[in-house]
Design an enzyme around this catalytic site. Sequence first.
Site, PDB file in Angstrom:
ATOM      1  N   ASN A 199       0.833  -1.208   0.000  1.00  0.00           N
ATOM      2  CA  ASN A 199       0.000   0.000   0.000  1.00  0.00           C
ATOM      3  C   ASN A 199       0.868   1.259   0.000  1.00  0.00           C
ATOM      4  O   ASN A 199       1.847   1.343   0.716  1.00  0.00           O
ATOM      5  CB  ASN A 199      -0.869   0.021   1.261  1.00  0.00           C
ATOM      6  CG  ASN A 199      -1.470  -1.320   1.568  1.00  0.00           C
ATOM      7  OD1 ASN A 199      -2.195  -1.876   0.765  1.00  0.00           O
ATOM      8  ND2 ASN A 199      -1.127  -1.876   2.725  1.00  0.00           N
ATOM      9  N   GLU A 238       8.419  -5.171  -0.860  1.00  0.00           N
ATOM     10  CA  GLU A 238       7.308  -4.215  -0.747  1.00  0.00           C
ATOM     11  C   GLU A 238       7.789  -2.803  -1.045  1.00  0.00           C
ATOM     12  O   GLU A 238       7.096  -2.025  -1.700  1.00  0.00           O
ATOM     13  CB  GLU A 238       6.651  -4.285   0.634  1.00  0.00           C
ATOM     14  CG  GLU A 238       6.170  -5.666   1.064  1.00  0.00           C
ATOM     15  CD  GLU A 238       5.355  -6.414   0.018  1.00  0.00           C
ATOM     16  OE1 GLU A 238       4.665  -5.763  -0.789  1.00  0.00           O
ATOM     17  OE2 GLU A 238       5.428  -7.665  -0.015  1.00  0.00           O
TER      18      GLU A 238
HETATM   19  N1  TRP Z   1       1.047  -7.587  -3.491  1.00  0.00           N
HETATM   20  C1  TRP Z   1       1.450  -8.408  -2.382  1.00  0.00           C
HETATM   21  C2  TRP Z   1       2.915  -8.712  -2.600  1.00  0.00           C
HETATM   22  O1  TRP Z   1       3.275  -9.527  -3.388  1.00  0.00           O
HETATM   23  C3  TRP Z   1       0.671  -9.667  -2.292  1.00  0.00           C
HETATM   24  C4  TRP Z   1      -0.465  -9.699  -1.332  1.00  0.00           C
HETATM   25  C5  TRP Z   1      -0.438  -9.356  -0.053  1.00  0.00           C
HETATM   26  C6  TRP Z   1      -1.763 -10.189  -1.548  1.00  0.00           C
HETATM   27  N2  TRP Z   1      -1.649  -9.616   0.535  1.00  0.00           N
HETATM   28  C7  TRP Z   1      -2.467 -10.118  -0.370  1.00  0.00           C
HETATM   29  C8  TRP Z   1      -2.389 -10.704  -2.639  1.00  0.00           C
HETATM   30  C9  TRP Z   1      -3.786 -10.541  -0.251  1.00  0.00           C
HETATM   31  C10 TRP Z   1      -3.712 -11.125  -2.540  1.00  0.00           C
HETATM   32  C11 TRP Z   1      -4.392 -11.052  -1.352  1.00  0.00           C
HETATM   33  O2  TRP Z   1       3.755  -8.071  -2.087  1.00  0.00           O
HETATM   34 ZN    ZN Z   2       4.641  -8.296  -4.584  1.00  0.00          ZN
END
Ligand code: TRP
Ligand code: ZN
Length: 898
Positions: free
Chosen positions: A269, A302
């Site tokens: 985020n 991240e």
């Molecule tokens: N974008 C996240 C990552 O790869 C992945 C992720 C975190 C996610 N929480 C999630 C994907 C919940 C689906 C549902 O760093």
């Molecule tokens: Zn990721």
Amino acid sequence: MADTATPNVIRRADYAPPAFLIDTVALEFDLVPERTIVKNTMRVRRNPDASHATQLALMGEQLEFVSAEIDGKPFANVHAHEHGLLLDHVPDDFELTLTSVCNPAENTTLSGLYVSGGNFFTQCEAEGFRRITYFLDRPDVMATYTVTLRADKADYPVLLSNGNLLEEGDLPDGRHFARWEDPFRKPSYLFALVAGKLVAVEERVKSGSGKEKLLQVWVEPHDLDKTRHAMDSLINSIRWDEERFGLELDLDRFMIVAVSDFNMGAMENKGLNIFNTKYVLANPETATDTDFANIEAVVGHEYFHNWTGNRVTCRDWFQLSLKEGLTVFRDQEFSADMAGGATDEAARATKRIEDVRVLRQMQFAEDAGPMAHPVRPESYVEINNFYTMTVYEKGSEVVRMYQTLFGRDGFRKGMDLYFQRHDGQAVTCDDFRHALADANGRDLAQFERWYSQAGTPRVSVRTRYDAAQQRYSVTLSQGYGEAASAARETQKGPLLIPFAIGLIGREGADLPLQLDGEAQASDNTTRVLEFTQTEQTFTFVNVAQEPLPSLLRNFSAPVIVEYDYSADQLAFLLAHDNDPFNRWEAGQRLATRELLTLAARAATGVPLQLDDSVVAAFARVLTDETLSPAFRELALMLPSEAYLAEQMPESNPAAVHAARQFVRKRLANALKSDWLKVVEQHRTPGAYEATPEASGHRALKNLALSYLAELDDPAETVRLAAAQYDAANNMTDRAAALSALLSSAAANGGGADAQRALDDFYRRFEKEPLVIDKWFALQAVQRGSAQRPVIDVVRKLMAHPAFNLKNPNRARSLIFSFCAANPAQFHAEDGSGYAFWAEQVIALDAINPQVAARLARSLELWRRFTPTLRDGMRAALEKVAAQVKSRDVREIVEKALA
Ligand code: TRP
Ligand code: ZN
């Protein structure tokens, strides 16, 4: 009755731009656990690039609709239904205000807004935002957000959201508020808020251009002593992205928040990364070397998403690998640079080996089963099921191949062009490929197949030496194996495979490389061949002696290489290959071949035997002081049972286990004095250090201890392990000692020492949930015996007061560890493992479908097993298929049974 209709399939080919765009979002939250009111004011307009629609259709799940206003006036043409809101005859450009209510306290899915440990958290990727408010919840709708949070001040003293804090203050009735603004346009999946009793460690750092940045790691108060490593990892990540890619942190403030109830590893985020506590909290007493390394990797991952994912995001979820494959590649390179800098190839290789081991064990298996899909999938039922090894790990390999083809500088030029073209946009994998191609003056049309072709390619190699002409020809041919039916269905023609090769002379040194037609040999003794046809021959000239080929150096492409090495040749490569990755690879090939032969014998009840030459090859590695301890540990670790079972014509976990244990025992007894010496020599006295060197020593020493646990006479090992357990000043050594005690107890009976250590471990760490997870996991993956099958232990632990199915980390530590990491016990002939699996999938389905679907996948390769096991697995799958409700689990079990 459950809805048995085939769930809707979403197809990539059906992509259409949104009929409306949302430019700004102002959110107001009145945070109350059982009844949170959300007021959402949006600036909406028609999308000039989409066809006209009379209705505005917003997504919404588990929301109670309260009211709608357009341009400040109540709007009546609105219909709330189970999956969203329909607004009829809306203007072309307007302000829309929606009010709705949700229930975070009862939200066990951990998607949307939920309560964990009395605090509020959100998880919006992929489609959780629609569980917070009605919205065009798709990544190509990007808006700027301002967020006002209101909550009871005593219960929720900290109120966080994306971006910069604008103001905060008190309200009547003991409530207070905070207002945040994120200056960057973002898709809804990057929205986040956090509210509760948290504290932060802070650092102020100067970014490349001299701006001061506030960094915070927010945790529960008792965890403040476990935040140093995450903060250091964040600072290192910021520096690395500036140095390697010229990418600077774009916000004045960057926050990491740890939460113990979380479905995955962490979430990027904007400006407010939310992490599973497992990937934040560490100190030497509670976290292992692996935990420290994982925290560095995930913090990096991240953080790196801020550019690869957030500044440039995905047009639709089929493009997920655009951000995930690229960001995994970046975190892998970050970890390699942290371990070995740009030039220490041996140190970098240990990271490479670990990554390839995961890819081959997990992604190759995925590609051989019913969930096989290309890096850019063509369809899905539930997008959460496509956060896969293929999208992440194979996706990273695909990105790595650009760097292998163009070099680091060429790759950097491509990245620069990608940001120049697409900053602030939601784009596709094709856009990324075009940027790489254009920056390097190349046509990469053929390379597209890496995105659209499922299955693991096989490259078979034939070689021919012509002594009279001093020519050495290497013929490569590419295709897919028998098993990969998914691959054959989608097959589109040959891939562009960067195939790195070296030629090794009789003395073990690399030979100079000169391809037919070249004026002279190049300085580099590794050559990346561009293998583009179904079959292609590369001829090296002026080859003075018959060489031994070192194939696919550093694993230059995610393929399976088939070449008939003799055992002697593999032993030679293991001793001499100049490419550290291939040195390791030679040992793995040698071991795999022996183990598969033994497993086939074990399956038919033939007595097992192991050639002395294999033992000798491993003995040489063990005693080779020129090799780093970290490398020796990797080279001496046998391929996993899961990987081996996958290589059998019919997977037979019991036979694999018997074969692998036989070899471990043989190596333990034959090399006993060497193992003991390693334990003596690689202790790390003094204060714990999480450096690669120190953890290499611990890894090798603890591997030696695990071999010693296989000895026929256990007394000495038990003494060593018990002493190490008691004296340990760090979790790596303590957990390894406990594990050795458990192994020795299973092999030899008795086990009073193991039980004493287990009890001590629990009491010592009762207040540390992440350590109690280890306590459950160690018992779930332990070796069983006929008198004491592990399923009995697991069932008993399910009733332990510390067990909690609602906490994903805890569920994973016990249930997943047993079902996915203890194959010999899970696949018990009596079907007890499968019955347990079915019960838990069904129970989790009602609580948390994402987690349930992950567990459901542990049976997906059922067709590849021996007939008795296959029948048991099918029955369990059918039972689950008949009872589960979620789209998530249904997609998995229906694909498995199809
Ligand atoms: N974008 C996240 C990552 O790869 C992945 C992720 C975190 C996610 N929480 C999630 C994907 C919940 C689906 C549902 O760093
Ligand atoms: Zn990721």
